[in-house]
Design a protein around this motif. Structure first.
Motif, PDB file in Angstrom:
ATOM      1  N   ILE A  84       0.836  -1.202   0.000  1.00  0.00           N
ATOM      2  CA  ILE A  84       0.000   0.000   0.000  1.00  0.00           C
ATOM      3  C   ILE A  84       0.869   1.248   0.000  1.00  0.00           C
ATOM      4  N   ASN A  85       1.919   1.239   0.808  1.00  0.00           N
ATOM      5  CA  ASN A  85       2.806   2.406   0.893  1.00  0.00           C
ATOM      6  C   ASN A  85       3.591   2.624  -0.395  1.00  0.00           C
ATOM      7  N   GLN A  86       4.093   1.552  -0.982  1.00  0.00           N
ATOM      8  CA  GLN A  86       4.967   1.679  -2.150  1.00  0.00           C
ATOM      9  C   GLN A  86       4.210   1.805  -3.464  1.00  0.00           C
ATOM     10  N   LYS A  87       3.037   1.182  -3.558  1.00  0.00           N
ATOM     11  CA  LYS A  87       2.337   1.153  -4.838  1.00  0.00           C
ATOM     12  C   LYS A  87       1.041   1.969  -4.835  1.00  0.00           C
ATOM     13  N   LEU A  88       0.179   1.726  -3.860  1.00  0.00           N
ATOM     14  CA  LEU A  88      -1.137   2.365  -3.859  1.00  0.00           C
ATOM     15  C   LEU A  88      -1.030   3.879  -3.692  1.00  0.00           C
ATOM     16  N   LEU A  91      -0.484   5.597  -6.898  1.00  0.00           N
ATOM     17  CA  LEU A  91      -1.628   5.613  -7.789  1.00  0.00           C
ATOM     18  C   LEU A  91      -2.660   6.642  -7.351  1.00  0.00           C
ATOM     19  N   PHE A  92      -2.781   6.820  -6.045  1.00  0.00           N
ATOM     20  CA  PHE A  92      -3.769   7.750  -5.508  1.00  0.00           C
ATOM     21  C   PHE A  92      -3.102   8.739  -4.561  1.00  0.00           C
ATOM     22  N   SER A  93      -3.827   9.802  -4.251  1.00  0.00           N
ATOM     23  CA  SER A  93      -3.324  10.836  -3.344  1.00  0.00           C
ATOM     24  C   SER A  93      -3.669  10.449  -1.913  1.00  0.00           C
ATOM     25  N   LYS A 178      -9.720  17.075   7.144  1.00  0.00           N
ATOM     26  CA  LYS A 178     -10.832  17.685   6.429  1.00  0.00           C
ATOM     27  C   LYS A 178     -11.697  16.674   5.690  1.00  0.00           C
ATOM     28  N   GLU A 179     -11.117  15.525   5.367  1.00  0.00           N
ATOM     29  CA  GLU A 179     -11.837  14.574   4.525  1.00  0.00           C
ATOM     30  C   GLU A 179     -11.330  13.168   4.768  1.00  0.00           C
ATOM     31  N   ILE A 180     -12.231  12.204   4.794  1.00  0.00           N
ATOM     32  CA  ILE A 180     -11.859  10.793   4.831  1.00  0.00           C
ATOM     33  C   ILE A 180     -12.637  10.069   3.741  1.00  0.00           C
ATOM     34  N   PRO A 199      -7.024  11.486   2.377  1.00  0.00           N
ATOM     35  CA  PRO A 199      -6.353  12.004   1.186  1.00  0.00           C
ATOM     36  C   PRO A 199      -5.350  13.112   1.546  1.00  0.00           C
ATOM     37  N   GLU A 200      -4.365  13.286   0.678  1.00  0.00           N
ATOM     38  CA  GLU A 200      -3.412  14.362   0.882  1.00  0.00           C
ATOM     39  C   GLU A 200      -4.057  15.726   0.680  1.00  0.00           C
ATOM     40  N   GLN A 201      -5.033  15.776  -0.217  1.00  0.00           N
ATOM     41  CA  GLN A 201      -5.726  17.023  -0.501  1.00  0.00           C
ATOM     42  C   GLN A 201      -7.219  16.774  -0.570  1.00  0.00           C
TER      43      GLN A 201
END
Length: 205
Positions: A84-88, A91-93, A178-180, A199-201
């Motif tokens: 999850i840390n290296q690949k996912l 792919l996503f923020s 702010k968001e999950i 998310p990061e943003q």
């Protein structure tokens, strides 16, 4: 300043902007020439955008294939967290994640797996224990995610405006979250858990 629309196949794809420090720097014949050139620039820009989209899709396909191959080799939680840390996250923020497992059709009271490597929280273990031991995730929140085919985005600020917001929502808000995002984990049609993502943003999902 001169601004010219870049149009390709009757669709505006951008603006071509020229700046000058001199007033009336662009003469009518020069403006006409720029307009003519904008047609060629529009075609070139559209081709570049199309190529970039193709490259992006190919990169995503390659990453998904690599992710699928790695997932097939998972044997423990550490393997899953590493993937999850290296690949996912590429792919996503994703800034942070937690997996909650479904056991005998009921959610476990604690986190099955959480991000221990790349996290904004210095004391992640205490954070997770506080979240799952002091605050109960209302069944309705889980139901929303498990009844959805797609990931569900929860706006924390918006939920805080509700009367008596749940304890875990107040906890998220106190941390500045702010968001999950909640994504159901399934094998076939069987629900086995939920992947919770920070998310990061905001609005990245």
């Amino acid at each position: 300043l001169v601004s010219i629309k870049l149009v390709h196949r009757n669709q505006v794809i951008g603006l071509l902007v020229f700046l000058s420090e001199d007033k009336s720097a662009f003469k009518p014949d020069e403006l006409y020439l720029l307009q003519r050139l904008s047609y060629q620039i529009s075609i070139a820009t559209a081709n570049i955008i199309a190529n970039e989209e193709i490259e992006k899709r190919e990169a995503e396909k390659s990453l998904l294939l690599s992710l699928s191959n790695d997932m097939a080799l998972v044997r423990n939680k550490e393997d899953l967290a590493r993937i999850i840390n290296q690949k996912l996250k590429k792919l996503f923020s994703i800034q942070d994640f937690t997996i909650v497992a479904l056991h005998e059709n009921k959610m476990t009271t604690g986190a099955y797996l959480y991000d221990q490597d790349d996290t904004p929280y210095k004391k992640k273990r205490e954070y997770v224990e506080t979240l799952f031991n002091q605050f109960r995730f209302e069944a309705g929140l889980y139901d929303i995610v498990l009844n959805s085919e797609n990931p569900v985005v929860f706006n924390i600020d918006e939920m805080m405006t509700h009367k008596n917001p749940p304890g875990h929502i107040r906890f998220f808000s106190s941390l500045g979250i702010k968001e999950i995002v909640g994504a159901a984990l399934r094998i076939g049609k069987k629900d086995i858990g939920i992947l919770w993502i920070q998310p990061e943003q905001v609005n990245s999902f």
